[in-house]
Design a protein around this motif. Structure first.
Motif, PDB file in Angstrom:
ATOM      1  N   ARG A   1      -1.946  12.197 -13.544  1.00 53.51           N
ATOM      2  CA  ARG A   1      -1.061  11.636 -12.532  1.00 53.51           C
ATOM      3  C   ARG A   1      -1.350  12.252 -11.164  1.00 53.51           C
ATOM      4  NH1 ARG A   1       4.258   9.469 -11.837  1.00 53.51           N
ATOM      5  NH2 ARG A   1       5.455  10.566 -10.243  1.00 53.51           N
ATOM      6  N   GLY A   2      -1.557  11.395 -10.159  1.00 57.81           N
ATOM      7  CA  GLY A   2      -1.801  11.861  -8.802  1.00 57.81           C
ATOM      8  C   GLY A   2      -3.228  12.297  -8.516  1.00 57.81           C
TER       9      GLY A   2
ATOM     10  N   ASP B   1       1.488   8.714  -7.970  1.00 60.03           N
ATOM     11  CA  ASP B   1       2.234   9.961  -8.155  1.00 60.03           C
ATOM     12  C   ASP B   1       3.687   9.826  -7.721  1.00 60.03           C
ATOM     13  OD1 ASP B   1       1.886   9.700  -5.463  1.00 60.03           O
ATOM     14  OD2 ASP B   1       0.904  11.631  -5.139  1.00 60.03           O
ATOM     15  N   GLY B   2       4.147   8.593  -7.590  1.00 61.02           N
ATOM     16  CA  GLY B   2       5.532   8.378  -7.180  1.00 61.02           C
ATOM     17  C   GLY B   2       5.711   8.335  -5.679  1.00 61.02           C
TER      18      GLY B   2
ATOM     19  N   MET C   1       0.819  -1.199   0.000  1.00 55.20           N
ATOM     20  CA  MET C   1       0.000   0.000   0.000  1.00 55.20           C
ATOM     21  C   MET C   1       0.864   1.265   0.000  1.00 55.20           C
ATOM     22  SD  MET C   1      -3.203   0.983  -0.005  1.00 55.20           S
ATOM     23  CE  MET C   1      -4.159  -0.387   0.646  1.00 55.20           C
ATOM     24  N   SER C   2       0.428   2.258  -0.776  1.00 57.18           N
ATOM     25  CA  SER C   2       1.068   3.571  -0.772  1.00 57.18           C
ATOM     26  C   SER C   2       0.002   4.615  -0.481  1.00 57.18           C
ATOM     27  CB  SER C   2       1.721   3.864  -2.132  1.00 57.18           C
ATOM     28  OG  SER C   2       0.740   3.976  -3.146  1.00 57.18           O
ATOM     29  N   ALA C   3       0.420   5.850  -0.235  1.00 56.86           N
ATOM     30  CA  ALA C   3      -0.542   6.905   0.069  1.00 56.86           C
ATOM     31  C   ALA C   3      -1.497   7.125  -1.104  1.00 56.86           C
ATOM     32  CB  ALA C   3       0.197   8.195   0.398  1.00 56.86           C
ATOM     33  N   ALA C   4      -0.977   7.106  -2.320  1.00 55.88           N
ATOM     34  CA  ALA C   4      -1.835   7.319  -3.485  1.00 55.88           C
ATOM     35  C   ALA C   4      -2.884   6.216  -3.605  1.00 55.88           C
ATOM     36  CB  ALA C   4      -0.977   7.385  -4.744  1.00 55.88           C
TER      37      ALA C   4
ATOM     38  N   SER D   1       9.183   2.309 -10.267  1.00 51.92           N
ATOM     39  CA  SER D   1       8.443   3.246  -9.431  1.00 51.92           C
ATOM     40  C   SER D   1       8.900   3.081  -7.993  1.00 51.92           C
ATOM     41  CB  SER D   1       6.932   3.001  -9.528  1.00 51.92           C
ATOM     42  OG  SER D   1       6.591   1.721  -9.020  1.00 51.92           O
ATOM     43  N   PRO D   2       8.843   4.154  -7.194  1.00 53.02           N
ATOM     44  CA  PRO D   2       9.275   4.050  -5.798  1.00 53.02           C
ATOM     45  C   PRO D   2       8.534   2.974  -5.015  1.00 53.02           C
ATOM     46  CG  PRO D   2       9.120   6.359  -6.426  1.00 53.02           C
ATOM     47  CD  PRO D   2       8.551   5.563  -7.569  1.00 53.02           C
TER      48      PRO D   2
END
Length: 219
Positions: free
Chosen positions: A105-106, A50-51, A39-42, A75-76
């Motif tokens: 994006r984002g 959004d990276g 999981m990421s914030a985006a 991607s990060p």
């Protein structure tokens, strides 16, 4: 000069023997495990990537055989997930990048639907549409299909974007373009593709264990 009567014809010359002949070895199979990022914030906020970095999470290391190759999307969050799983030395592969979303994006799909409903509707219904100025979903699927077709035999683990997994599975089973939207990819889930000569089987139900983690035989 005439051949003397009752003389048998000469036997044809034989090629020199080099030992017993053997059939060529069978073509080896590609065994590919695709792992979705953590999981990421985006992702938590239902936005296009959004990276942002992957969120801290407990993950058991993956045990691979010595011959396995390890790859990631560039991607990060995919690189960070590979590190969480102990997949050191992973190679970034440009062909495994997520779909380029251009000016979206984002952004979240809800925001975009409120601002440009027609563009979002076109993107969801037409695989050739790219109203965001980035890459179409058909182009993404073709890119992933080309990468699959060029894979060398052996074991491969790849931490890749969720849309790359959708594109790979849809291609593997020959599903229509609309199937892309019917495939749910959860964080840290995995799917296995095995194939040879362009024919793929999809292994369902693969999970990254919270206990010992998935393992492969050491070779």
């Amino acid at each position: 000069m005439n051949t003397p009567p009752n003389t048998p014809p000469s036997a044809p010359e034989r090629a020199p023997s080099h030992g017993p002949s053997h059939a060529p070895p069978p073509e080896r199979t590609v065994r590919l495990v695709l792992v979705a990022p953590a999981m990421s914030a985006a992702q938590r906020e239902a936005r296009f990537d959004d990276g942002s970095a992957v969120e801290p999470v407990r993950a058991d290391p993956v045990c691979l055989g010595r011959s396995a190759r390890v790859l990631t999307s560039p991607s990060p969050r995919c690189r960070g997930t590979a590190e969480l799983l102990g997949l050191t030395g992973a190679e970034e592969v440009a062909a495994l990048a997520g779909c380029a979303m251009g000016r979206w994006r984002g952004r979240s799909l809800d925001e975009l639907a409120a601002e440009e409903a027609e563009s979002v509707a076109a993107w969801l219904s037409d695989p050739d549409a790219a109203p965001h100025g980035g890459e179409s979903l058909r182009a993404l699927r073709a890119r992933v299909a080309d990468w699959l077709g060029a894979l060398e035999s052996g074991r491969v683990w790849a931490v890749v974007e969720p849309d790359v997994i959708r594109a790979a599975v849809a291609h593997a089973v020959g599903a229509p373009e609309a199937a892309f939207w019917r495939l749910d990819v959860r964080p840290l889930s995995s799917v296995e593709l095995t194939g040879r000569a362009g024919r793929w089987n999809v292994g369902l139900g693969s999970v990254l264990s919270r206990g010992t983690g998935p393992t492969e035989p050491v070779s």
